[in-house]
Scaffold this active site. Structure first.
Site, PDB file in Angstrom:
ATOM      1  N   THR A  27       0.847  -1.187   0.000  1.00  0.00           N
ATOM      2  CA  THR A  27       0.000   0.000   0.000  1.00  0.00           C
ATOM      3  C   THR A  27       0.886   1.241   0.000  1.00  0.00           C
ATOM      4  O   THR A  27       2.085   1.166   0.207  1.00  0.00           O
ATOM      5  CB  THR A  27      -0.917   0.043   1.243  1.00  0.00           C
ATOM      6  OG1 THR A  27      -0.096   0.241   2.408  1.00  0.00           O
ATOM      7  CG2 THR A  27      -1.711  -1.231   1.410  1.00  0.00           C
ATOM      8  N   THR A  57       3.428  -1.061   4.491  1.00  0.00           N
ATOM      9  CA  THR A  57       2.751   0.169   4.901  1.00  0.00           C
ATOM     10  C   THR A  57       3.778   1.284   5.002  1.00  0.00           C
ATOM     11  O   THR A  57       4.821   1.112   5.632  1.00  0.00           O
ATOM     12  CB  THR A  57       2.064  -0.042   6.265  1.00  0.00           C
ATOM     13  OG1 THR A  57       1.221  -1.193   6.180  1.00  0.00           O
ATOM     14  CG2 THR A  57       1.226   1.153   6.635  1.00  0.00           C
ATOM     15  N   VAL A  83       7.448  -2.245   6.847  1.00  0.00           N
ATOM     16  CA  VAL A  83       7.396  -0.783   6.793  1.00  0.00           C
ATOM     17  C   VAL A  83       8.112  -0.287   5.543  1.00  0.00           C
ATOM     18  O   VAL A  83       9.261  -0.664   5.282  1.00  0.00           O
ATOM     19  CB  VAL A  83       8.042  -0.165   8.050  1.00  0.00           C
ATOM     20  CG1 VAL A  83       7.938   1.360   7.991  1.00  0.00           C
ATOM     21  CG2 VAL A  83       7.371  -0.691   9.309  1.00  0.00           C
ATOM     22  N   LYS A  84       7.420   0.546   4.771  1.00  0.00           N
ATOM     23  CA  LYS A  84       8.006   1.111   3.555  1.00  0.00           C
ATOM     24  C   LYS A  84       8.788   2.390   3.909  1.00  0.00           C
ATOM     25  O   LYS A  84       8.228   3.336   4.446  1.00  0.00           O
ATOM     26  CB  LYS A  84       6.921   1.419   2.521  1.00  0.00           C
ATOM     27  CG  LYS A  84       6.226   0.177   2.001  1.00  0.00           C
ATOM     28  CD  LYS A  84       5.115   0.524   1.011  1.00  0.00           C
ATOM     29  CE  LYS A  84       5.670   0.783  -0.357  1.00  0.00           C
ATOM     30  NZ  LYS A  84       4.576   0.937  -1.361  1.00  0.00           N
ATOM     31  N   ILE A  85      10.060   2.360   3.572  1.00  0.00           N
ATOM     32  CA  ILE A  85      10.953   3.494   3.811  1.00  0.00           C
ATOM     33  C   ILE A  85      11.486   3.976   2.458  1.00  0.00           C
ATOM     34  O   ILE A  85      11.955   3.163   1.651  1.00  0.00           O
ATOM     35  CB  ILE A  85      12.140   3.085   4.715  1.00  0.00           C
ATOM     36  CG1 ILE A  85      11.648   2.536   6.063  1.00  0.00           C
ATOM     37  CG2 ILE A  85      13.105   4.244   4.898  1.00  0.00           C
ATOM     38  CD1 ILE A  85      11.025   3.566   6.965  1.00  0.00           C
TER      39      ILE A  85
END
Length: 226
Positions: A27, A57, A83-85
């Site tokens: 997402t 996310t 976790v999207k970084i």
């Protein structure tokens, strides 16, 4: 190559999982905004409860300290959270810290092998090169996927490539040929992948030929009671 869905739409995710071919979801803020005003945390938790695998996310902070704080909180929402970084200098710093804390990171908005090299060195679980966006500016997006996949394979690194910004079914098989571990696809593209006019023609021909001889009789009939 595994398939993830690139969406925040619950019904589309349910259908993809029911088909038995979707093992994860990605997402981003743009995808979430398409679902209207929602409780972001509750939406992500719902997705995590439906999907058997990783759910990516994104953080919104642009500095490392903010990214790290957001990521630590997001990681508590579900066991399958990733976790999207973003692939920025601050993102590299945040990824390095989070990886040491065993928080899975999807190093996103990646557009070059150099960015991927830094993300992998920092300990990212996934790296997401954006194919479509590279194609949009006249570059070869799939070549970047290939280069990253080759780099990771050659050095036997555990980081996996997610081919992202997929625009059409051809991108999917090209990603597989390029060595991507995963392609994350829009729901529309997932449905298009199964479509072929010769399949439709073949199904109709078999059905018509059967009905000429057998009518509506099915191949397997309900056994008669003894």
């Amino acid at each position: 190559m595994r398939l993830f869905l690139d969406t925040a739409n619950i019904e589309h995710i349910r259908h993809g999982v029911e088909l038995g071919v979707i093992s994860g979801v990605t997402t981003n803020p743009s995808l979430v905004s398409k679902e209207g005003k929602v409780n972001y945390q509750e939406l992500v938790k719902k997705i995590c409860s439906i999907v058997p695998g990783p759910v990516s996310t994104e953080v919104l902070s642009q500095d490392a300290s903010g990214m790290i704080a957001e990521a630590r909180e997001i990681a508590k929402w579900a066991d399958n959270i990733v976790v999207k970084i973003p692939a920025s200098l601050e993102g590299v710093k945040a990824t390095s810290v989070l990886a040491k804390e065993n928080i899975k990171v999807n190093f996103t908005l990646c557009f070059s092998l150099n960015q991927a090299l830094l993300g992998a060195a920092a300990g990212a679980t996934f790296i997401s090169p954006f194919v479509g966006r590279l194609d949009d500016i006249g570059e070869d997006g799939m070549k970047v996927v290939f280069d990253i996949a080759q780099f990771l394979c050659y050095y036997e690194l555990p980081t996996q490539v997610i081919a992202a910004s997929i625009r059409h079914p051809q991108h999917c098989f090209m990603a597989a040929k390029a060595g991507a571990h995963i392609a994350t696809v829009p729901y529309k593209v997932l449905l298009q992948m199964i479509q072929h006019p010769l399949t439709d023609i073949g199904i109709k021909r078999f059905t018509d030929d059967w009905r000429k001889v057998m009518g509506e009789k099915r191949i397997i009939e309900t056994p008669a009671k003894l």
